[in-house]
Design a protein around this motif. Structure first.
Motif, short mmCIF file in Angstrom:
data_model
loop_
_atom_site.label_atom_id
_atom_site.label_comp_id
_atom_site.label_asym_id
_atom_site.label_seq_id
_atom_site.Cartn_x
_atom_site.Cartn_y
_atom_site.Cartn_z
N GLN A 70 35.53 36.00 34.20
CA GLN A 70 35.76 36.20 35.62
C GLN A 70 36.68 37.40 35.80
O GLN A 70 37.24 37.92 34.84
CB GLN A 70 36.40 34.95 36.26
CG GLN A 70 37.81 34.67 35.74
CD GLN A 70 38.52 33.56 36.51
OE1 GLN A 70 37.89 32.74 37.15
NE2 GLN A 70 39.83 33.54 36.42
N CYS A 71 36.84 37.82 37.04
CA CYS A 71 37.69 38.97 37.33
C CYS A 71 39.15 38.54 37.22
O CYS A 71 39.57 37.62 37.93
CB CYS A 71 37.38 39.49 38.73
SG CYS A 71 38.51 40.77 39.28
N PRO A 72 39.93 39.20 36.34
CA PRO A 72 41.34 38.81 36.21
C PRO A 72 42.18 39.19 37.42
O PRO A 72 43.31 38.75 37.55
CB PRO A 72 41.80 39.56 34.95
CG PRO A 72 40.85 40.68 34.79
CD PRO A 72 39.55 40.25 35.39
N ALA A 73 41.61 40.00 38.29
CA ALA A 73 42.37 40.42 39.47
C ALA A 73 42.17 39.45 40.65
O ALA A 73 43.12 39.03 41.29
CB ALA A 73 41.98 41.83 39.89
N CYS A 74 40.91 39.08 40.92
CA CYS A 74 40.66 38.27 42.11
C CYS A 74 39.97 36.94 41.79
O CYS A 74 39.64 36.18 42.70
CB CYS A 74 39.85 39.05 43.14
SG CYS A 74 38.11 39.22 42.72
N HIS A 75 39.71 36.68 40.50
CA HIS A 75 39.15 35.41 40.05
C HIS A 75 37.69 35.22 40.45
O HIS A 75 37.16 34.11 40.35
CB HIS A 75 39.98 34.22 40.53
CG HIS A 75 41.43 34.34 40.17
ND1 HIS A 75 41.99 33.69 39.10
CD2 HIS A 75 42.41 35.08 40.71
CE1 HIS A 75 43.28 34.02 39.02
NE2 HIS A 75 43.55 34.87 39.98
N CYS A 76 37.07 36.27 40.92
CA CYS A 76 35.65 36.19 41.24
C CYS A 76 34.88 35.99 39.93
O CYS A 76 35.15 36.65 38.94
CB CYS A 76 35.20 37.48 41.92
SG CYS A 76 33.43 37.58 42.18
N ARG A 77 33.94 35.07 39.93
CA ARG A 77 33.22 34.76 38.70
C ARG A 77 32.02 35.65 38.48
O ARG A 77 31.31 35.52 37.49
CB ARG A 77 32.81 33.29 38.68
CG ARG A 77 33.99 32.33 38.65
CD ARG A 77 33.57 30.94 38.24
NE ARG A 77 33.15 30.91 36.85
CZ ARG A 77 33.99 30.81 35.81
NH1 ARG A 77 35.28 30.75 36.01
NH2 ARG A 77 33.53 30.78 34.59
N VAL A 90 32.14 45.61 36.55
CA VAL A 90 32.68 45.79 37.89
C VAL A 90 32.65 44.45 38.61
O VAL A 90 31.65 43.73 38.55
CB VAL A 90 31.87 46.84 38.69
CG1 VAL A 90 32.54 47.14 40.03
CG2 VAL A 90 31.69 48.11 37.88
N CYS A 91 33.75 44.14 39.27
CA CYS A 91 33.83 42.89 40.03
C CYS A 91 33.11 43.06 41.35
O CYS A 91 33.33 44.02 42.07
CB CYS A 91 35.28 42.53 40.25
SG CYS A 91 35.50 41.16 41.38
N TYR A 92 32.24 42.11 41.68
CA TYR A 92 31.51 42.18 42.93
C TYR A 92 32.46 42.11 44.13
O TYR A 92 32.24 42.75 45.14
CB TYR A 92 30.52 41.00 43.05
CG TYR A 92 29.18 41.24 42.42
CD1 TYR A 92 28.23 42.04 43.04
CD2 TYR A 92 28.85 40.64 41.21
CE1 TYR A 92 26.99 42.25 42.47
CE2 TYR A 92 27.61 40.84 40.63
CZ TYR A 92 26.68 41.64 41.27
OH TYR A 92 25.45 41.85 40.70
N ARG A 93 33.49 41.33 44.01
CA ARG A 93 34.31 41.09 45.18
C ARG A 93 35.33 42.20 45.43
O ARG A 93 35.37 42.80 46.48
CB ARG A 93 35.03 39.75 45.06
CG ARG A 93 35.77 39.39 46.35
CD ARG A 93 36.75 38.28 46.12
NE ARG A 93 36.10 36.97 46.07
CZ ARG A 93 36.66 35.92 45.49
NH1 ARG A 93 37.84 36.03 44.90
NH2 ARG A 93 36.04 34.76 45.48
N CYS A 94 36.17 42.49 44.40
CA CYS A 94 37.25 43.45 44.65
C CYS A 94 36.92 44.85 44.14
O CYS A 94 37.66 45.78 44.37
CB CYS A 94 38.57 42.96 44.03
SG CYS A 94 38.60 42.97 42.23
N ARG A 95 35.81 44.98 43.41
CA ARG A 95 35.37 46.27 42.90
C ARG A 95 36.31 46.87 41.87
O ARG A 95 36.32 48.08 41.67
CB ARG A 95 35.13 47.27 44.05
CG ARG A 95 33.94 46.92 44.90
CD ARG A 95 32.75 46.73 44.00
NE ARG A 95 31.63 46.13 44.70
CZ ARG A 95 30.51 46.77 45.02
NH1 ARG A 95 30.37 48.01 44.69
NH2 ARG A 95 29.56 46.15 45.62
ZN LIG Z 1 37.75 41.00 41.43
#
Ligand SMILES: [Zn+2]
Length: 154
Positions: free
Chosen positions: A59-66, A125-130
């Protein structure tokens, strides 16, 4: 997997100018890395819940988006330059009546582009926070950008 540091273009919000961060997830104390955002604020990266045993991300370590997608980490400008050179070479050759060589120039550019793909790194690349994550193992099977998933995070 060789490298232990990860290069991150951190965005803690979408559309934010990214902050360059270099982190060593495995050495992070308690599984967290505190990053300086340059404005006196810090931001916490959560490796504890994000890092898989093989060093890739669940998952994204910045915003936890999976949901993260992988993409070619190819400098856009270099790609455009290669295509532009090929197009100009082709036009010059065509103007000289060298039709076949013009197409050969275009073909060569396409070939160069295809040949360097395996040597170009990929990033997640994280979908949520990019936020973008580089220098980490990315499974070959990791999916690329998906329109339907991307729509969810618009
Ligand atoms: Zn993110």
């Amino acid at each position: 997997m060789g490298t232990t540091t990860m290069r991150i273009n951190l965005r803690w919000q979408k559309d934010q100018t990214p902050v360059q961060v270099v982190a060593n997830p495995r050495a992070a104390k308690d599984g967290f890395t505190n990053c300086s955002l340059g404005n006196g604020q810090t931001f916490e990266l959560n490796w504890r819940d994000s890092l898989k045993p093989d060093g890739s991300l669940s998952q994204c370590p910045a915003c936890h988006c999976r949901e993260l997608f992988s993409r070619r980490d190819f400098p856009q400008r270099t790609g455009l330059a290669i295509v532009a050179i090929g197009a100009i070479a082709a036009m010059v050759l065509w103007s000289l009546g060298q039709v076949i060589w013009g197409f050969a120039a275009l073909g060569a550019v396409t070939l160069i582009d295809a040949l360097i793909v395996p040597f170009v790194g990929r990033c997640l690349v994280c979908y949520r926070c990019r936020s973008e994550f580089r220098d980490l193992p990315i499974p070959r099977s990791h999916p690329g950008w998906d329109l339907a998933t991307g729509e969810k995070y618009r």
